[in-house]
Design an enzyme around this catalytic site. Sequence first.
Site, PDB file in Angstrom:
ATOM      1  N   HIS A   1      -6.893  -6.117   0.088  1.00 20.85           N
ATOM      2  CA  HIS A   1      -6.409  -5.711  -1.180  1.00 20.85           C
ATOM      3  C   HIS A   1      -5.528  -5.972  -1.764  1.00 20.85           C
ATOM      4  CE1 HIS A   1      -5.716  -2.527   2.418  1.00 20.85           C
ATOM      5  NE2 HIS A   1      -4.984  -2.853   1.172  1.00 20.85           N
TER       6      HIS A   1
ATOM      7  N   PRO B   1      -4.644 -21.069  13.655  1.00 22.09           N
ATOM      8  CA  PRO B   1      -5.528 -21.979  15.012  1.00 22.09           C
ATOM      9  C   PRO B   1      -7.138 -21.281  15.427  1.00 22.09           C
ATOM     10  CG  PRO B   1      -3.125 -20.948  15.570  1.00 22.09           C
ATOM     11  CD  PRO B   1      -3.793 -20.705  14.174  1.00 22.09           C
TER      12      PRO B   1
ATOM     13  N   ARG C   1      12.622   0.728   6.977  1.00 20.51           N
ATOM     14  CA  ARG C   1      13.469  -0.079   8.397  1.00 20.51           C
ATOM     15  C   ARG C   1      14.673  -0.358   7.400  1.00 20.51           C
ATOM     16  NH1 ARG C   1      10.547  -4.869  11.091  1.00 20.51           N
ATOM     17  NH2 ARG C   1      10.096  -4.851   8.326  1.00 20.51           N
TER      18      ARG C   1
ATOM     19  N   TYR D   1      -2.367 -10.704  15.757  1.00 20.16           N
ATOM     20  CA  TYR D   1      -2.878  -9.037  14.698  1.00 20.16           C
ATOM     21  C   TYR D   1      -3.911  -8.751  14.883  1.00 20.16           C
ATOM     22  CZ  TYR D   1      -3.191  -7.247  10.210  1.00 20.16           C
ATOM     23  OH  TYR D   1      -3.370  -6.094   8.843  1.00 20.16           O
TER      24      TYR D   1
ATOM     25  N   THR E   1      -3.170 -14.574  -2.525  1.00 18.19           N
ATOM     26  CA  THR E   1      -3.670 -14.396  -3.789  1.00 18.19           C
ATOM     27  C   THR E   1      -2.356 -14.241  -4.482  1.00 18.19           C
ATOM     28  OG1 THR E   1      -3.840 -12.176  -3.310  1.00 18.19           O
ATOM     29  CG2 THR E   1      -5.904 -13.126  -3.484  1.00 18.19           C
TER      30      THR E   1
ATOM     31  N   ASP F   1       1.022  -0.964   0.091  1.00 17.74           N
ATOM     32  CA  ASP F   1      -0.342  -0.133  -0.084  1.00 17.74           C
ATOM     33  C   ASP F   1       0.867   1.381   0.236  1.00 17.74           C
ATOM     34  OD1 ASP F   1      -2.101  -0.910  -0.047  1.00 17.74           O
ATOM     35  OD2 ASP F   1      -2.577  -0.503   2.167  1.00 17.74           O
TER      36      ASP F   1
ATOM     37  N   GLU G   1     -10.213  -7.490   9.003  1.00 13.21           N
ATOM     38  CA  GLU G   1      -9.736  -8.599  10.075  1.00 13.21           C
ATOM     39  C   GLU G   1     -10.660  -8.708  11.979  1.00 13.21           C
ATOM     40  OE1 GLU G   1      -7.819 -12.064  10.403  1.00 13.21           O
ATOM     41  OE2 GLU G   1      -8.406 -11.607   8.497  1.00 13.21           O
TER      42      GLU G   1
ATOM     43  N   SER H   1      -8.287  -3.012   9.965  1.00 11.86           N
ATOM     44  CA  SER H   1      -8.376  -4.194   9.251  1.00 11.86           C
ATOM     45  C   SER H   1      -9.854  -4.437   8.955  1.00 11.86           C
ATOM     46  CB  SER H   1      -7.229  -5.236   8.956  1.00 11.86           C
ATOM     47  OG  SER H   1      -7.611  -5.971   8.763  1.00 11.86           O
TER      48      SER H   1
HETATM   49  P1  NAP Z   1       2.717  -4.550   3.895  1.00  9.42           P
HETATM   50  O1  NAP Z   1       3.006  -4.909   2.091  1.00  9.42           O
HETATM   51  O2  NAP Z   1       2.722  -6.061   5.101  1.00  9.42           O
HETATM   52  O3  NAP Z   1       3.906  -3.491   4.459  1.00  9.42           O
HETATM   53  C1  NAP Z   1       3.892  -3.623   5.812  1.00  9.42           C
HETATM   54  C2  NAP Z   1       4.817  -2.053   5.796  1.00  9.42           C
HETATM   55  O4  NAP Z   1       5.152  -2.254   7.076  1.00  9.42           O
HETATM   56  C3  NAP Z   1       6.543  -2.031   5.473  1.00  9.42           C
HETATM   57  O5  NAP Z   1       6.089  -1.254   4.551  1.00  9.42           O
HETATM   58  C4  NAP Z   1       6.797  -3.204   6.202  1.00  9.42           C
HETATM   59  O6  NAP Z   1       8.245  -2.595   5.923  1.00  9.42           O
HETATM   60  C5  NAP Z   1       6.376  -2.301   7.789  1.00  9.42           C
HETATM   61  N1  NAP Z   1       6.655  -2.596   8.527  1.00  9.42           N
HETATM   62  C6  NAP Z   1       6.597  -3.492   9.172  1.00  9.42           C
HETATM   63  N2  NAP Z   1       7.309  -3.822  10.642  1.00  9.42           N
HETATM   64  C7  NAP Z   1       7.135  -2.634  11.025  1.00  9.42           C
HETATM   65  C8  NAP Z   1       7.910  -1.598  11.871  1.00  9.42           C
HETATM   66  N3  NAP Z   1       8.419  -2.137  13.427  1.00  9.42           N
HETATM   67  N4  NAP Z   1       8.031  -0.358  12.039  1.00  9.42           N
HETATM   68  C9  NAP Z   1       8.030   0.143  10.430  1.00  9.42           C
HETATM   69  N5  NAP Z   1       7.365  -0.119  10.031  1.00  9.42           N
HETATM   70  C10 NAP Z   1       7.190  -1.931   9.336  1.00  9.42           C
HETATM   71  O7  NAP Z   1       1.427  -4.527   4.284  1.00  9.42           O
HETATM   72  P2  NAP Z   1       0.257  -3.724   3.226  1.00  9.42           P
HETATM   73  O8  NAP Z   1      -0.646  -5.049   2.935  1.00  9.42           O
HETATM   74  O9  NAP Z   1       0.954  -2.427   2.180  1.00  9.42           O
HETATM   75  O10 NAP Z   1      -0.631  -3.383   4.021  1.00  9.42           O
HETATM   76  C11 NAP Z   1      -0.382  -1.840   5.012  1.00  9.42           C
HETATM   77  C12 NAP Z   1      -1.251  -1.294   6.053  1.00  9.42           C
HETATM   78  O11 NAP Z   1      -2.471  -1.741   5.672  1.00  9.42           O
HETATM   79  C13 NAP Z   1      -0.871  -2.607   7.236  1.00  9.42           C
HETATM   80  O12 NAP Z   1      -0.580  -1.970   8.715  1.00  9.42           O
HETATM   81  C14 NAP Z   1      -1.948  -3.955   7.092  1.00  9.42           C
HETATM   82  O13 NAP Z   1      -1.680  -4.458   8.066  1.00  9.42           O
HETATM   83  C15 NAP Z   1      -3.225  -2.516   6.695  1.00  9.42           C
HETATM   84  N6  NAP Z   1      -4.294  -3.850   6.048  1.00  9.42           N
HETATM   85  C16 NAP Z   1      -3.660  -4.533   4.886  1.00  9.42           C
HETATM   86  C17 NAP Z   1      -4.621  -4.939   3.970  1.00  9.42           C
HETATM   87  C18 NAP Z   1      -4.771  -6.027   2.822  1.00  9.42           C
HETATM   88  O14 NAP Z   1      -5.147  -6.215   2.819  1.00  9.42           O
HETATM   89  N7  NAP Z   1      -3.517  -5.536   1.784  1.00  9.42           N
HETATM   90  C19 NAP Z   1      -5.912  -4.945   4.882  1.00  9.42           C
HETATM   91  C20 NAP Z   1      -5.953  -4.225   5.876  1.00  9.42           C
HETATM   92  C21 NAP Z   1      -5.660  -3.745   6.166  1.00  9.42           C
HETATM   93  P3  NAP Z   1       9.279  -3.457   5.006  1.00  9.42           P
HETATM   94  O15 NAP Z   1       9.179  -3.145   4.306  1.00  9.42           O
HETATM   95  O16 NAP Z   1      10.792  -3.956   6.085  1.00  9.42           O
HETATM   96  O17 NAP Z   1       9.076  -5.064   6.180  1.00  9.42           O
HETATM   97  N1  GDD Z   2      -1.262 -17.025   3.338  1.00  9.76           N
HETATM   98  C1  GDD Z   2      -1.785 -18.335   3.479  1.00  9.76           C
HETATM   99  N2  GDD Z   2      -1.461 -19.009   2.960  1.00  9.76           N
HETATM  100  N3  GDD Z   2      -3.475 -18.171   3.188  1.00  9.76           N
HETATM  101  C2  GDD Z   2      -3.592 -19.213   2.853  1.00  9.76           C
HETATM  102  C3  GDD Z   2      -3.085 -20.519   2.381  1.00  9.76           C
HETATM  103  C4  GDD Z   2      -1.522 -19.753   3.068  1.00  9.76           C
HETATM  104  O1  GDD Z   2      -1.347 -21.331   2.016  1.00  9.76           O
HETATM  105  N4  GDD Z   2      -4.480 -21.063   2.322  1.00  9.76           N
HETATM  106  C5  GDD Z   2      -5.301 -20.939   2.811  1.00  9.76           C
HETATM  107  N5  GDD Z   2      -5.713 -19.891   2.763  1.00  9.76           N
HETATM  108  C6  GDD Z   2      -6.670 -18.869   3.453  1.00  9.76           C
HETATM  109  C7  GDD Z   2      -5.827 -18.261   4.972  1.00  9.76           C
HETATM  110  O2  GDD Z   2      -6.432 -19.683   6.187  1.00  9.76           O
HETATM  111  C8  GDD Z   2      -7.164 -17.175   4.974  1.00  9.76           C
HETATM  112  O3  GDD Z   2      -8.679 -17.761   5.269  1.00  9.76           O
HETATM  113  C9  GDD Z   2      -7.075 -16.802   3.397  1.00  9.76           C
HETATM  114  O4  GDD Z   2      -6.585 -17.126   2.659  1.00  9.76           O
HETATM  115  C10 GDD Z   2      -6.385 -15.488   3.608  1.00  9.76           C
HETATM  116  O5  GDD Z   2      -5.148 -15.809   3.771  1.00  9.76           O
HETATM  117  P1  GDD Z   2      -4.097 -14.734   3.444  1.00  9.76           P
HETATM  118  O6  GDD Z   2      -4.169 -13.689   2.265  1.00  9.76           O
HETATM  119  O7  GDD Z   2      -2.666 -14.730   4.205  1.00  9.76           O
HETATM  120  O8  GDD Z   2      -4.958 -13.050   4.343  1.00  9.76           O
HETATM  121  P2  GDD Z   2      -5.897 -12.025   6.101  1.00  9.76           P
HETATM  122  O9  GDD Z   2      -7.245 -12.517   4.820  1.00  9.76           O
HETATM  123  O10 GDD Z   2      -5.732 -13.803   6.788  1.00  9.76           O
HETATM  124  O11 GDD Z   2      -4.969 -11.193   6.119  1.00  9.76           O
HETATM  125  C11 GDD Z   2      -4.917 -10.476   4.901  1.00  9.76           C
HETATM  126  O12 GDD Z   2      -6.008  -9.196   4.810  1.00  9.76           O
HETATM  127  C12 GDD Z   2      -6.470  -8.775   6.290  1.00  9.76           C
HETATM  128  C13 GDD Z   2      -7.229  -7.879   5.989  1.00  9.76           C
HETATM  129  O13 GDD Z   2      -8.431  -8.557   6.018  1.00  9.76           O
HETATM  130  C14 GDD Z   2      -3.777  -9.427   5.313  1.00  9.76           C
HETATM  131  O14 GDD Z   2      -2.925  -8.652   4.427  1.00  9.76           O
HETATM  132  C15 GDD Z   2      -3.712  -8.950   6.904  1.00  9.76           C
HETATM  133  O15 GDD Z   2      -2.918  -7.521   7.168  1.00  9.76           O
HETATM  134  C16 GDD Z   2      -5.079  -8.466   7.031  1.00  9.76           C
HETATM  135  O16 GDD Z   2      -5.453  -6.931   7.330  1.00  9.76           O
END
Ligand code: NAP
Ligand code: GDD
Length: 346
Positions: free
Chosen positions: A188, A288, A34, A158, A199, A14, A137, A135
């Site tokens: 996303h 879990p 970082r 988380y 994904t 993002d 979540e 999130s």
């Molecule tokens: P991401 O790709 O995992 O990026 C996380 C970012 O946070 C990276 O730049 C990472 O740095 C940095 N970070 C990790 N630990 C840190 C620390 N201790 N101090 C400072 N920076 C740190 O996540 P994303 O998908 O872009 O998501 C952005 C935010 O939205 C996150 O807070 C995530 O939990 C939240 N979110 C994501 C989704 C989703 O579906 N993508 C949905 C809802 C909420 P490094 O590159 O060095 O690891």
């Molecule tokens: N990662 C992962 N790996 N997930 C799997 C797998 C696998 O091999 N097989 C099945 N899954 C299922 C997970 O159990 C979960 O139900 C679903 O796929 C999505 O998993 P993730 O893609 O890891 O995403 P998430 O929904 O747990 O979390 C992401 O979305 C959140 C928003 O709802 C992350 O981006 C979070 O940071 C974010 O907050």
Amino acid sequence: MPKSALIIGITGQDGSYLSELLLAKGYTVHGVVRRSSSFNTARINHIYADPHESGRRLLLHYGDLTDSTGLRRVLEVSVPDEIYNLGAQSHVKVSFENPEYTADSVAVGTLRLLDCMRDHIQHTGRNVRFYQAGSSEMFGAAKPPQNEETPFYPRSPYAVSKVAAHWYALNYREAYNFFVSNGILFNHESPRRGETFVTRKITRAVGRIKAGLQKKLYLGNLDARRDWGFAGDYVEAMWMMLQHDEPGDFVVATGEAYSVRQFLDEAFGHAGLDWNQYVEIDPQYFRPTEVDYLLGDPSKARKAFGWKPRTPFRELVRMMVDSDVQLALEEKYMAGRTAAGVASSR
Ligand code: NAP
Ligand code: GDD
């Protein structure tokens, strides 16, 4: 006056899309990176400018959400109009393995940042707006569809940490009358998605299987349902939230949910493959406590500031598969060159 933004988590999925958006709007963008023993800036290399160049609008600073002294210093030098807190240990399964670090960076990290902002505002009298990356979540086991009124029922360290961060943010809004908004974003994705989220794990495997680099794909629960949108659309909602008249809490989602199984159908199907021949279940990927069904209702964001998603599910999957097919071909080419180099040096 052009605005200035500070992004924590700029190197993530993002962070990279948001930086592009803000730079296109004329902002100066400060990002917290970082320290790592290897480069972690691949997602922002294309917008990076050398510190020796004049007129740069993207500036990077070392920092970490677990280090409030450093955060305070970054705030002082960047003097932002808007702060986007996207930093997090964002992997749900990993949070069961590292719960304490997850809480420290996600929950207490948000508190540290809010408190740095409080001192900055109180010392300078400036207006600063704050976006907290909440999130879906947080809804966890709550019945779908979920909206801003749905009670949280987090199912992982988380998610519990994100709930704490949400309430810290809300409390700073109410206690000090700060402009602090919580985005409650549903999943996303994009070609820049981390490779261990389901994904990207799938689309990367499609590319590598097609290229002959991989034979099997090991997954966990295929029945989980998620509301998957495109990250490029979702960072627009973050920005719109901070331009809105009033701060608040806003769900950002597509309003459609699909299972992991349906994602497999679409992704492998687009490449002309049958996933049943390649996918095996490995229980190590089960959680879990699982979140079975997330489906968001983004009506409030649409009514408040006109946000709506632009990228349908099928288009998103195809965009990711096409990108990963290309990456796998490049990986194969590079592997071939390395092998040829080793052979000719013997
Ligand atoms: P991401 O790709 O995992 O990026 C996380 C970012 O946070 C990276 O730049 C990472 O740095 C940095 N970070 C990790 N630990 C840190 C620390 N201790 N101090 C400072 N920076 C740190 O996540 P994303 O998908 O872009 O998501 C952005 C935010 O939205 C996150 O807070 C995530 O939990 C939240 N979110 C994501 C989704 C989703 O579906 N993508 C949905 C809802 C909420 P490094 O590159 O060095 O690891
Ligand atoms: N990662 C992962 N790996 N997930 C799997 C797998 C696998 O091999 N097989 C099945 N899954 C299922 C997970 O159990 C979960 O139900 C679903 O796929 C999505 O998993 P993730 O893609 O890891 O995403 P998430 O929904 O747990 O979390 C992401 O979305 C959140 C928003 O709802 C992350 O981006 C979070 O940071 C974010 O907050």
